[in-house]
Design a protein around this motif. Structure first.
Motif, mmCIF file in Angstrom:
data_model
loop_
_atom_site.group_PDB
_atom_site.id
_atom_site.type_symbol
_atom_site.label_atom_id
_atom_site.label_comp_id
_atom_site.label_asym_id
_atom_site.label_seq_id
_atom_site.Cartn_x
_atom_site.Cartn_y
_atom_site.Cartn_z
ATOM 1 N N LEU A 64 -54.872 -38.139 -24.874
ATOM 2 C CA LEU A 64 -55.665 -37.056 -24.329
ATOM 3 C C LEU A 64 -56.415 -37.624 -23.128
ATOM 4 O O LEU A 64 -57.047 -38.660 -23.241
ATOM 5 N N VAL A 65 -56.303 -36.952 -21.986
ATOM 6 C CA VAL A 65 -56.995 -37.454 -20.801
ATOM 7 C C VAL A 65 -57.972 -36.387 -20.320
ATOM 8 O O VAL A 65 -57.594 -35.224 -20.139
ATOM 9 N N MET A 66 -59.224 -36.786 -20.164
ATOM 10 C CA MET A 66 -60.236 -35.843 -19.689
ATOM 11 C C MET A 66 -60.828 -36.391 -18.393
ATOM 12 O O MET A 66 -61.196 -37.562 -18.324
ATOM 13 N N VAL A 85 -65.396 -39.242 -13.724
ATOM 14 C CA VAL A 85 -65.301 -39.999 -14.967
ATOM 15 C C VAL A 85 -63.990 -39.630 -15.647
ATOM 16 O O VAL A 85 -63.661 -38.456 -15.779
ATOM 17 N N THR A 86 -63.237 -40.645 -16.050
ATOM 18 C CA THR A 86 -61.976 -40.401 -16.732
ATOM 19 C C THR A 86 -62.061 -40.980 -18.138
ATOM 20 O O THR A 86 -62.439 -42.132 -18.315
ATOM 21 N N VAL A 87 -61.715 -40.158 -19.110
ATOM 22 C CA VAL A 87 -61.708 -40.615 -20.500
ATOM 23 C C VAL A 87 -60.288 -40.497 -21.030
ATOM 24 O O VAL A 87 -59.626 -39.485 -20.822
ATOM 25 N N THR A 88 -59.821 -41.560 -21.659
ATOM 26 C CA THR A 88 -58.506 -41.521 -22.298
ATOM 27 C C THR A 88 -58.685 -41.776 -23.785
ATOM 28 O O THR A 88 -59.333 -42.732 -24.174
ATOM 29 N N LEU A 89 -58.104 -40.875 -24.591
ATOM 30 C CA LEU A 89 -58.205 -41.010 -26.044
ATOM 31 C C LEU A 89 -56.809 -40.928 -26.637
ATOM 32 O O LEU A 89 -56.071 -39.992 -26.333
ATOM 33 N N PRO A 90 -56.418 -41.901 -27.475
ATOM 34 C CA PRO A 90 -55.112 -41.787 -28.128
ATOM 35 C C PRO A 90 -55.141 -40.629 -29.132
ATOM 36 O O PRO A 90 -56.124 -40.462 -29.842
#
Lengths: 423, 214
Positions: free
Chosen positions: A363-365, A409-414
């Motif tokens: 998941l990329v935000m 800001v970039t957030v990556t969540l598996p």
């Protein structure tokens, strides 16, 4: 357009292959140097020489990790065990001992040899195919320069007359076709070879993983404990106190009911006010723990509901595979909420945007604004808290905020491997 | 007045029934889940429905969804939605059909029985009753976008009072201005928001909708 891109791609990869050649040769020299140093360890000079050659080897391996990582679109982590930074003769001995015991050292050593042979071959092939193709294609032009009685064997065709020269030239097309089709595969094969040996051995990978998990678990437990303390304090000073006041007002109203109805009425009004305040405080508390709109609408609805209450226009675009698991949904939501709160408080932005998408099990935000930038994740601040919370899910946060803006800001969540349930 | 009530907590449901019955309402149906609510709304066609947002079986916004679905099939079906929290997003969705007869209040508002019953009556009559909490969120916005940007701060205040469902004279009393001043402000609002002349009630609803979307 696409054809042009394809052509540029072949040229780039062929050039890369040629650049890999000196690296492979350097590697062979280093491999020999390592061997010599090991053999000369009986004399004192072997130790420092070994340390130097192994350090150079690691540097070379790092270059290959970077190149292969870029080609494969996935960084290759460094596999080495930490070396003690001690001085003096005993220090060198200890460092050499650590380096020699590290399995990654021996994998590097194997890589030097393998790359010197197969790697070199793979790297040279694209250029060789291309030049060979051109040379073969130009066969009819070369014919006049051949001695009259000579027969040149080009591929399967013995060339001595113009007709056979043309037949031979046709093979040039085959070579060029092989170049065109094969180049990306050859260079990728080289990258795979590099990844196979230069990536951390399973044991080292697991050790690194365990270290990361222990750290993130400790962080999570700490964060949870302080969160629970905060909730306890809020309930104690807030709703609980209000309810005590409510009970008191009701008790006094009951007492005054017959004796002083006016007083009783005032007490009841107070009791109602206490109830209302208690509810307001509970509502704020619940919002901080897990916003109801998140339960009702999931991440997409909750972020939309949040966005329309902000003071600046926020463009929201969210694509999700369905409802996320609760803990992930909550972590993602609070990350976006923190970013938007920072935007509103510090950035002076005119507009902001939230993009959420998914793919490759992640998941990329991305949250950005057109403000003045200069945001930093200071220790103990909100952003650091978000980073800690995300790390419990193996997520990562990347903050880009140069002075003068913008902030992104970039957030990556598996995402969990099992597909999430319905929308 | 015929009322349908949807609330899953028995304690609150009984309280609401008692409260409304004490104020000349006939509770024709009291349900505790989303599907039953939708069925009751479509079969009973009540004068007004009092609906909790979160209902079984999903315990998400089941009640809100049932209300919106029912209003799509029966435009203008009066619904007063109650919740433990208010979201501007939900207020917008409820009014999005452009039809009046919508209320959206915090559950706390039930404490003030007189005002609550007023709100129920107002919604039944096709008006609106937006929670002051929604309105204060909107007033807190410093830079409204779109047509709202053309309103003066006084006009935005008046529009907020309209969204809560107050009559002209009530607005006048709240803002310490004359009735005449209020009507003048309201006419300005209609003109600035470019609302075509139509019965006053539906213009008021459209103005509130523009306000919520701002």
């Amino acid at each position: 357009m696409a054809a042009k891109d394809d052509r540029a791609d072949r040229v780039r990869l062929t050039g890369l292959g040629l650049n890999l050649v000196p690296l492979a040769v350097t590697g062979l020299i280093l491999a020999v140097l390592v061997l010599v140093s090991v053999l000369s360890m009986v004399v004192w000079i072997g130790l420092p020489l070994l340390l130097v050659s192994l350090t150079l080897t690691r540097g070379l391996a790092d270059v290959h990790r970077t190149i292969a990582g870029q080609l494969l679109g996935e960084p290759i982590p460094r596999p080495y065990l930490p070396t003690p930074a001690s001085q003096g003769v005993s220090g060198i001995t200890r460092r050499v001992a650590v380096v020699l015991r590290d399995p990654a050292t021996w994998r590097d050593f194997a890589w030097l040899w393998l790359n010197g042979v197969f790697g070199l071959l793979l790297a040279l092939l694209p250029a060789a195919l291309f030049l060979g193709g051109l040379f073969t294609l130009a066969m009819p032009l070369q014919l006049p320069f051949l001695p009259d009685d000579a027969t040149l064997h080009v591929g399967l065709v013995p060339v001595s007359t113009p007709t056979t020269a043309v037949a031979a030239a046709l093979q040039g097309f085959l070579l060029l076709a092989a170049f065109w089709v094969g180049t990306p595969h050859l260079i990728r094969a080289h990258a795979h070879l590099a990844r196979w040996l230069l990536t951390p051995a399973e044991k080292a990978r697991l050790a690194a993983r365990v270290a990361h998990l222990s750290a993130s678990r400790a962080d999570t437990v700490d964060a949870q404990a302080s969160e629970i303390r905060r909730i306890e304090r809020d309930l104690h000073d807030g709703a609980q106190a209000r309810l005590v006041a409510l009970g008191m007002s009701l008790g006094m109203a009951e007492e005054a009911l017959t004796r002083d109805p006016v007083q009783a009425r005032r007490m009841l009004a107070e009791a109602r006010e206490s109830t209302r305040m208690a509810l307001t405080e509970l509502r704020d508390l619940v919002r901080g723990i897990h916003p109801p709109v998140l339960v009702e609408r999931g991440l997409e609805g909750a972020v939309q509901a949040l966005a329309i209450t902000q003071h600046l226009p926020i463009d929201v675009d969210i694509h999700l595979p369905g409802r996320l698991p609760d803990p992930l949904e909550s972590a993602a939501y609070f990350a976006v909420a923190e970013f938007l709160a920072n935007t509103a408080k510090h950035s002076g932005a005119q507009r902001a945007w939230v993009r959420v998408n998914h793919g490759n099990g992640r998941l990329v935000m991305v949250v950005g604004d057109d403000g003045k930038g200069g945001a930093q994740a200071t220790a103990g601040g909100g952003l650091a808290g978000i980073r800690r919370r995300l790390s419990a899910f193996d997520g990562s946060m990347h903050l880009l905020s140069p002075q003068g803006g913008p902030t992104i800001v970039t957030v990556t969540l598996p995402l969990p491997p099992t597909p999430a349930g319905g929308a | 007045m015929r009322v349908v009530i949807a609330e899953d907590l028995a304690l609150l449901r009984d309280g609401l029934i008692r409260l409304l019955q004490a104020h000349d309402c006939e509770v024709v149906s009291a349900v505790d889940n989303g599907p039953d609510l939708l069925a009751a709304l479509l079969e009973q066609r009540p004068d007004v429905a009092v609906v909790d947002v979160r209902l079984p079986p999903t315990f998400t916004d089941e009640g809100l969804q049932a209300a919106i679905t029912a209003r799509r099939r029966v435009p203008g079906l009066p619904v007063l939605v109650l919740s433990q929290h208010v979201e501007q997003l939900y207020a917008r969705e409820l009014l999005s059909g452009g039809q009046g007869g919508v209320g959206y209040l915090l559950k706390d508002r039930v404490f003030d029985v007189g005002q609550f019953v007023d709100a129920v009556r107002r919604v039944a009559a096709g008006g609106t009753a937006m929670d002051p909490e929604v309105i204060s969120q909107l007033l807190a916005k410093q830079a409204p976008s779109g047509p709202l940007a053309t309103l003066t701060s006084r006009e935005r205040e008046v529009l907020g009072e309209m969204a809560e469902g107050r009559s002209n004279s009530a607005i006048a009393a709240r803002l310490f201005i004359t009735d005449k001043a209020v009507s003048k402000h309201i006419n300005n609002i209609f003109a600035k928001l470019d609302l075509p002349p139509s019965p006053d009630d539906s213009r008021r609803v459209l103005a509130v909708l523009t306000y919520l979307n701002g």
